[in-house]
Design a protein around this motif. Sequence first.
Motif, PDB file in Angstrom:
ATOM      1  N   LYS A 133       0.834  -1.189   0.000  1.00 16.37           N
ATOM      2  CA  LYS A 133       0.000   0.000   0.000  1.00 16.37           C
ATOM      3  C   LYS A 133       0.880   1.254   0.000  1.00 16.37           C
ATOM      4  CE  LYS A 133      -3.641   2.287   2.647  1.00 16.37           C
ATOM      5  NZ  LYS A 133      -4.507   2.208   3.849  1.00 16.37           N
ATOM      6  N   GLY A 134       0.558   2.185  -0.878  1.00 22.51           N
ATOM      7  CA  GLY A 134       1.304   3.431  -0.933  1.00 22.51           C
ATOM      8  C   GLY A 134       2.555   3.382  -1.790  1.00 22.51           C
ATOM      9  N   GLU A 135       2.914   2.206  -2.293  1.00 24.48           N
ATOM     10  CA  GLU A 135       4.088   2.070  -3.153  1.00 24.48           C
ATOM     11  C   GLU A 135       3.647   1.722  -4.572  1.00 24.48           C
ATOM     12  OE1 GLU A 135       6.800  -0.734  -1.607  1.00 24.48           O
ATOM     13  OE2 GLU A 135       7.060   0.283   0.325  1.00 24.48           O
TER      14      GLU A 135
ATOM     15  N   VAL B 148      -7.346   7.490 -10.074  1.00 23.26           N
ATOM     16  CA  VAL B 148      -6.128   7.799  -9.321  1.00 23.26           C
ATOM     17  C   VAL B 148      -5.305   6.563  -9.011  1.00 23.26           C
ATOM     18  CG1 VAL B 148      -7.066   9.914  -8.323  1.00 23.26           C
ATOM     19  CG2 VAL B 148      -7.418   7.725  -7.143  1.00 23.26           C
ATOM     20  N   SER B 149      -5.872   5.377  -9.112  1.00 16.54           N
ATOM     21  CA  SER B 149      -5.126   4.149  -8.825  1.00 16.54           C
ATOM     22  C   SER B 149      -4.191   3.745  -9.959  1.00 16.54           C
ATOM     23  CB  SER B 149      -6.094   2.990  -8.543  1.00 16.54           C
ATOM     24  OG  SER B 149      -6.820   3.211  -7.353  1.00 16.54           O
ATOM     25  N   PHE B 150      -4.416   4.297 -11.158  1.00 16.64           N
ATOM     26  CA  PHE B 150      -3.666   3.829 -12.321  1.00 16.64           C
ATOM     27  C   PHE B 150      -3.136   4.995 -13.159  1.00 16.64           C
ATOM     28  CE2 PHE B 150      -6.996   0.812 -11.300  1.00 16.64           C
ATOM     29  CZ  PHE B 150      -6.306  -0.393 -11.230  1.00 16.64           C
TER      30      PHE B 150
ATOM     31  N   THR C  63       1.060   1.505 -14.288  1.00 18.70           N
ATOM     32  CA  THR C  63       1.543   1.688 -12.919  1.00 18.70           C
ATOM     33  C   THR C  63       0.351   1.717 -11.980  1.00 18.70           C
ATOM     34  OG1 THR C  63       3.453   2.931 -13.696  1.00 18.70           O
ATOM     35  CG2 THR C  63       2.863   3.188 -11.381  1.00 18.70           C
ATOM     36  N   LEU C  64       0.459   0.959 -10.887  1.00 22.90           N
ATOM     37  CA  LEU C  64      -0.645   0.755  -9.951  1.00 22.90           C
ATOM     38  C   LEU C  64      -0.271   1.210  -8.550  1.00 22.90           C
ATOM     39  CD1 LEU C  64      -3.291  -0.670  -8.900  1.00 22.90           C
ATOM     40  CD2 LEU C  64      -1.907  -2.754  -8.762  1.00 22.90           C
ATOM     41  N   CYS C  65      -1.156   1.964  -7.928  1.00 25.75           N
ATOM     42  CA  CYS C  65      -1.049   2.281  -6.502  1.00 25.75           C
ATOM     43  C   CYS C  65      -2.439   2.061  -5.901  1.00 25.75           C
ATOM     44  CB  CYS C  65      -0.572   3.712  -6.296  1.00 25.75           C
ATOM     45  SG  CYS C  65      -0.182   4.099  -4.571  1.00 25.75           S
ATOM     46  N   PRO C  66      -2.735   0.851  -5.441  1.00 24.08           N
ATOM     47  CA  PRO C  66      -4.117   0.481  -5.132  1.00 24.08           C
ATOM     48  C   PRO C  66      -4.656   1.103  -3.844  1.00 24.08           C
ATOM     49  CG  PRO C  66      -2.642  -1.310  -4.571  1.00 24.08           C
ATOM     50  CD  PRO C  66      -1.803  -0.272  -5.240  1.00 24.08           C
ATOM     51  N   ASP C  67      -5.940   1.348  -3.879  1.00 24.89           N
ATOM     52  CA  ASP C  67      -6.711   1.769  -2.707  1.00 24.89           C
ATOM     53  C   ASP C  67      -7.518   0.558  -2.258  1.00 24.89           C
ATOM     54  OD1 ASP C  67      -8.680   2.694  -0.980  1.00 24.89           O
ATOM     55  OD2 ASP C  67      -8.848   4.621  -1.994  1.00 24.89           O
ATOM     56  N   ILE C  68      -7.246   0.071  -1.051  1.00 23.45           N
ATOM     57  CA  ILE C  68      -7.861  -1.188  -0.611  1.00 23.45           C
ATOM     58  C   ILE C  68      -9.379  -1.113  -0.589  1.00 23.45           C
ATOM     59  CG2 ILE C  68      -7.693  -0.604   1.844  1.00 23.45           C
ATOM     60  CD1 ILE C  68      -7.210  -3.585   2.361  1.00 23.45           C
TER      61      ILE C  68
ATOM     62  N   ASP D  59      -3.525  -5.451   5.767  1.00 19.04           N
ATOM     63  CA  ASP D  59      -2.315  -5.146   6.532  1.00 19.04           C
ATOM     64  C   ASP D  59      -1.265  -4.479   5.643  1.00 19.04           C
ATOM     65  OD1 ASP D  59      -1.742  -7.235   4.923  1.00 19.04           O
ATOM     66  OD2 ASP D  59      -0.954  -8.561   6.473  1.00 19.04           O
ATOM     67  N   ASN D  60      -1.752  -3.640   4.709  1.00 18.11           N
ATOM     68  CA  ASN D  60      -0.881  -2.891   3.812  1.00 18.11           C
ATOM     69  C   ASN D  60      -0.077  -3.801   2.877  1.00 18.11           C
ATOM     70  OD1 ASN D  60      -1.788  -0.614   5.080  1.00 18.11           O
ATOM     71  ND2 ASN D  60      -0.026  -0.441   6.430  1.00 18.11           N
ATOM     72  N   PHE D  61      -0.619  -4.954   2.589  1.00 21.77           N
ATOM     73  CA  PHE D  61       0.083  -5.924   1.726  1.00 21.77           C
ATOM     74  C   PHE D  61      -0.918  -6.443   0.692  1.00 21.77           C
ATOM     75  CE2 PHE D  61       0.853 -10.421   0.807  1.00 21.77           C
ATOM     76  CZ  PHE D  61       2.114 -10.343   0.253  1.00 21.77           C
ATOM     77  N   CYS D  62      -0.497  -6.543  -0.527  1.00 18.49           N
ATOM     78  CA  CYS D  62      -1.389  -7.063  -1.557  1.00 18.49           C
ATOM     79  C   CYS D  62      -0.629  -7.920  -2.535  1.00 18.49           C
ATOM     80  CB  CYS D  62      -2.112  -5.935  -2.310  1.00 18.49           C
ATOM     81  SG  CYS D  62      -1.028  -4.969  -3.360  1.00 18.49           S
TER      82      CYS D  62
END
Length: 283
Positions: A150-152, A216-218, A240-245, A277-280
Amino acid sequence: MVLKPPKISLIRTPFEINKGEESNLDWDVTVFSPEVVNIVIRVKRKGKQEAKILFHWELPASKLSGPKKVIIPLNDASDLCEKDDSFSSEAPELQLCVLANIFGLIIIPEQSKLKESDDDSGRAVEKTICHVEREPAKISLIKTPFEINKGEESKLVWDVTVFSPEVVNIVIRVKRKGKQEAKKLFHWELPASKLSGPKKVIIPLNNASDLCEKDVSFRAEAPKLQRMDSGSFRISCSITLCPDISKDDGAEILIEVKQDTSENTSTESTVLKVKADNFCILY
């Protein structure tokens, strides 16, 4: 015993066909039994109801009797063919081959030549073979990082392989859980105008994003088409992906590729699995 029907390979054509210059079209025909074979080549021009027979080659039963031969020439059975100044060719030969212990017969035509000419209306005819049905585009598996945090920022990467230099459209969508419709994120296009002129090894695609929705996620940049030594064309793509859970967990990424001369749309997809837990991960 039911025999396999003949197989015709892709028609190999030059990267460009220029007015007034001879160009070669060639292909292989594979037959699986030494029987009578007929190969007929036609051309159907724009505005014409009927296709014109250019060449007719035949392998008669009489040539298959007697001692076994490795190479057998086909007869030129062109009695009902119409002469056309745009095309010339010679009768091909049948060649016996062995592949993985399976006997096959490959007919290798002489390279057909295409020249500039006029059709019956007096208008110049160019690139007569450009609308031959081709093998559809292929999309590789979507490569993803082992972990997406998350956030990366992380990248989704894949290749598109096309077998003819024609108009190509690549569309990327996302379908989120609970939504009936997929959202169009990106649309890349290789228009016919970029395929004319001098030969190029690398050609950038256009960003045809008029009907796309910003998310905003892509984010992504339009890819480039690269001509390979094999004669096919590769387009290396990535987003490029920065996902929002809250909205991206369980979202499906959909990729579609369409070429003008193919009836088929090639597709590939992957599903995002985002953990609290900030992991995907992607699978």
